[in-house]
Design a protein around this motif. Structure first.
Motif, mmCIF file in Angstrom:
data_model
loop_
_atom_site.group_PDB
_atom_site.id
_atom_site.type_symbol
_atom_site.label_atom_id
_atom_site.label_comp_id
_atom_site.label_asym_id
_atom_site.label_seq_id
_atom_site.Cartn_x
_atom_site.Cartn_y
_atom_site.Cartn_z
ATOM 1 N N MET A 1 4.113 -20.730 10.258
ATOM 2 C CA MET A 1 5.082 -19.965 9.445
ATOM 3 C C MET A 1 4.559 -19.839 8.016
ATOM 4 N N ALA A 2 4.604 -18.581 7.479
ATOM 5 C CA ALA A 2 4.068 -18.357 6.137
ATOM 6 C C ALA A 2 4.909 -19.092 5.108
ATOM 7 N N LYS A 3 4.222 -19.629 4.137
ATOM 8 C CA LYS A 3 4.907 -20.354 3.071
ATOM 9 C C LYS A 3 5.536 -19.362 2.086
ATOM 10 N N LYS A 4 6.808 -19.616 1.745
ATOM 11 C CA LYS A 4 7.492 -18.740 0.803
ATOM 12 C C LYS A 4 6.963 -18.951 -0.608
ATOM 13 N N ARG A 5 6.774 -17.831 -1.313
ATOM 14 C CA ARG A 5 6.367 -17.948 -2.712
ATOM 15 C C ARG A 5 7.554 -18.409 -3.537
ATOM 16 N N GLY A 6 7.299 -19.247 -4.518
ATOM 17 C CA GLY A 6 8.357 -19.728 -5.389
ATOM 18 C C GLY A 6 8.787 -18.679 -6.398
ATOM 19 N N LYS A 7 9.960 -18.909 -6.988
ATOM 20 C CA LYS A 7 10.463 -17.978 -8.018
ATOM 21 C C LYS A 7 9.501 -17.957 -9.197
ATOM 22 N N GLY A 8 9.270 -16.736 -9.702
ATOM 23 C CA GLY A 8 8.386 -16.589 -10.848
ATOM 24 C C GLY A 8 6.920 -16.479 -10.473
ATOM 25 N N ALA A 9 6.619 -16.533 -9.173
ATOM 26 C CA ALA A 9 5.231 -16.379 -8.727
ATOM 27 C C ALA A 9 4.967 -14.905 -8.466
ATOM 28 N N GLY A 10 3.732 -14.477 -8.682
ATOM 29 C CA GLY A 10 3.412 -13.075 -8.501
ATOM 30 C C GLY A 10 2.046 -12.868 -7.903
ATOM 31 N N THR A 11 1.755 -11.619 -7.559
ATOM 32 C CA THR A 11 0.458 -11.291 -6.980
ATOM 33 C C THR A 11 0.150 -9.833 -7.248
ATOM 34 N N THR A 12 -1.120 -9.499 -7.124
ATOM 35 C CA THR A 12 -1.541 -8.101 -7.193
ATOM 36 C C THR A 12 -2.349 -7.794 -5.942
ATOM 37 N N TYR A 13 -2.231 -6.562 -5.455
ATOM 38 C CA TYR A 13 -2.993 -6.160 -4.267
ATOM 39 C C TYR A 13 -3.137 -4.642 -4.255
ATOM 40 N N PHE A 14 -4.119 -4.174 -3.498
ATOM 41 C CA PHE A 14 -4.342 -2.734 -3.411
ATOM 42 C C PHE A 14 -3.423 -2.152 -2.351
ATOM 43 N N HIS A 15 -2.629 -1.159 -2.748
ATOM 44 C CA HIS A 15 -1.668 -0.527 -1.848
ATOM 45 C C HIS A 15 -2.283 0.758 -1.305
ATOM 46 N N LYS A 16 -2.709 0.698 -0.039
ATOM 47 C CA LYS A 16 -3.455 1.815 0.543
ATOM 48 C C LYS A 16 -2.634 3.092 0.607
ATOM 49 N N ALA A 17 -1.353 2.981 0.924
ATOM 50 C CA ALA A 17 -0.527 4.183 1.091
ATOM 51 C C ALA A 17 -0.462 5.024 -0.179
ATOM 52 N N SER A 18 -0.434 4.351 -1.324
ATOM 53 C CA SER A 18 -0.350 5.084 -2.596
ATOM 54 C C SER A 18 -1.696 5.188 -3.297
ATOM 55 N N ASN A 19 -2.696 4.479 -2.732
ATOM 56 C CA ASN A 19 -4.030 4.454 -3.337
ATOM 57 C C ASN A 19 -3.985 3.932 -4.771
ATOM 58 N N ARG A 20 -3.110 2.932 -4.995
ATOM 59 C CA ARG A 20 -2.961 2.347 -6.324
ATOM 60 C C ARG A 20 -2.840 0.830 -6.180
ATOM 61 N N TRP A 21 -2.978 0.149 -7.325
ATOM 62 C CA TRP A 21 -2.815 -1.303 -7.361
ATOM 63 C C TRP A 21 -1.350 -1.637 -7.589
ATOM 64 N N CYS A 22 -0.858 -2.576 -6.794
ATOM 65 C CA CYS A 22 0.548 -2.986 -6.890
ATOM 66 C C CYS A 22 0.632 -4.393 -7.484
ATOM 67 N N ALA A 23 1.520 -4.552 -8.455
ATOM 68 C CA ALA A 23 1.821 -5.874 -9.002
ATOM 69 C C ALA A 23 3.221 -6.240 -8.545
ATOM 70 N N GLU A 24 3.376 -7.438 -8.003
ATOM 71 C CA GLU A 24 4.651 -7.840 -7.411
ATOM 72 C C GLU A 24 5.048 -9.223 -7.900
ATOM 73 N N LEU A 25 6.273 -9.341 -8.367
ATOM 74 C CA LEU A 25 6.773 -10.615 -8.868
ATOM 75 C C LEU A 25 7.981 -11.035 -8.045
ATOM 76 N N ASN A 26 7.955 -12.283 -7.546
ATOM 77 C CA ASN A 26 9.050 -12.810 -6.754
ATOM 78 C C ASN A 26 10.111 -13.438 -7.660
ATOM 79 N N LEU A 27 11.375 -13.029 -7.450
ATOM 80 C CA LEU A 27 12.475 -13.568 -8.252
ATOM 81 C C LEU A 27 13.400 -14.460 -7.429
#
Length: 382
Positions: A1-27
């Protein structure tokens, strides 16, 4: 089972559908265990990481709002409740109407999840189904609501700001209304001299010759008229059966009364002296209704004007068009913009310019200088 990210943790990844970089922050997570996140898309990974770092910093300072906290419907209702105490009833009704065009579509969405694309789609639909004036008013109202949420740190950006209302070519949305032609104004003034109700006749004349709003005219008392100095002071307005403050601080103003209108006001004063057997009390309404403790009914001047212009064969005219005619004719006769703004009681000259731009553009066309003609004139001898 995938470990849940804690509050205030974030990541960046390449979003193929939009051909752009996505920055995501977990609240964090809601009651059902679903993640609450904010996302932003960028052209480069560096931009995405920069945005994410800013959001993480805001989160740890306690300045980043929970996107699930409140919907647009809930926030708009709170905003309207405050405005009910701050603005006139008619203004409040217009706010309700404008937001009524929005909430069925966007009302259930959380504030944080409403994007510029939502606003763009809404505005485009309004431009197809409503007048451009309405689309612009809705956009303005939404901007104010989201701006307040931004200032109170409920959201981290205003999604309305990037969206502009482009008006169709040739639109007259900026204009306050129709301006009477000179011969129409002359015919109307002549008709007012013989109109059966002196109160309505003189009130309409003041709107045309001094640029008064309807509420300002009906809110006049005898203490506001100085027959010796020939001035009229706007201190209050009558609207929806109650007294209110003038529309803006600038609306409190003292105006010089044109000579012909002043003579009619003096005759009107003498008529009331005969009728009352004394000088009219200072707090008596200048244009009292059938119940002398209240001014004329707010709709009475409009009903009378409709009948008069129909009898004269003049195209339909609103009461507010009398005020608009005053401003237009002042500018057309060379009055400075600042003076017109002051006489009209506008908050600033930019408002006057936006309303009467068409008049100024027409006048500018008359300023043609032929340099060849100037150069061919004989010079004066020293």
């Amino acid at each position: 089972m995938a470990k849940k990210r804690g509050k205030g943790a974030g990541t960046t990844y390449f979003h193929k559908a939009s051909n752009r970089w996505c920055a995501e922050l977990n609240l964090g997570y809601d009651g059902d265990g679903k993640p609450l996140r904010v996302r932003s898309y960028h052209s480069t990974r560096k931009e995405a990481e920069g945005w994410l770092a800013e959001q993480v910093a805001l989160y740890h300072k306690g300045l980043l709002a929970d996107p699930s906290a409140i919907t647009l419907q809930e926030w708009a209702e709170r905003w309207l409740e405050r405005k009910r105490r701050e603005v006139r009833p008619r203004t409040f009704e217009s706010y309700q109407y404008e937001l009524g065009l929005v909430l069925p579509t966007l009302g259930k969405l959380p504030l944080q999840k409403i994007t510029p694309s939502h606003i763009r789609a809404l505005v485009d639909n309004l431009l197809q189904t409503r007048k451009p004036r309405t689309a612009r008013a809705v956009r303005t109202r939404l901007h104010a609501i989201f701006e307040e949420a931004l200032n109170l740190e409920v959201i981290h950006r205003n999604p309305v700001s990037p969206v502009k209302v482009k008006l169709p070519r040739g639109s007259t949305t900026d204009r306050a209304g129709r301006s009477l032609e000179a011969h129409e104004a002359a015919a109307l003034l002549t008709a007012l001299d013989t109109y059966k109700d002196e109160r309505i006749a003189l009130s309409l004349r003041l709107m045309l010759n001094l640029g008064l709003r309807v509420g300002e005219t009906l809110g006049l008392q005898w203490q506001d008229l100085d027959l010796e100095a020939g001035t009229l002071t706007i201190r209050r307005a009558w609207s929806d059966g109650r007294l209110t403050e003038p529309k803006t601080p600038s609306s409190r103003r003292t105006l010089p009364v044109p000579h012909s209108t002043l003579e009619r006001l003096r005759a009107y004063h003498a008529m009331w002296e005969d009728r009352l057997g004394e000088t009219p009390p200072a707090t008596l309404w200048l244009f009292p209704g059938n119940d002398p403790t209240r001014p004329l009914d707010y709709r009475a001047p409009a009903h009378a004007l409709r009948r008069i212009v129909k009898a004269l064969g003049i195209p339909p005219l609103r009461v507010h068009d009398l005020r608009h005619s005053y401003g237009s004719h002042l500018l057309a006769n060379g009055a400075p913009l600042e003076l017109v703004s002051e006489r009209m009681g506008h908050a600033n000259a930019n408002i006057t310019l936006s309303i009467y731009r068409h008049v100024l553009e027409h006048e500018r066309q008359g300023w043609v200088v032929d340099v060849e003609t100037l150069l061919s004139r004989p010079r004066a001898k020293a």
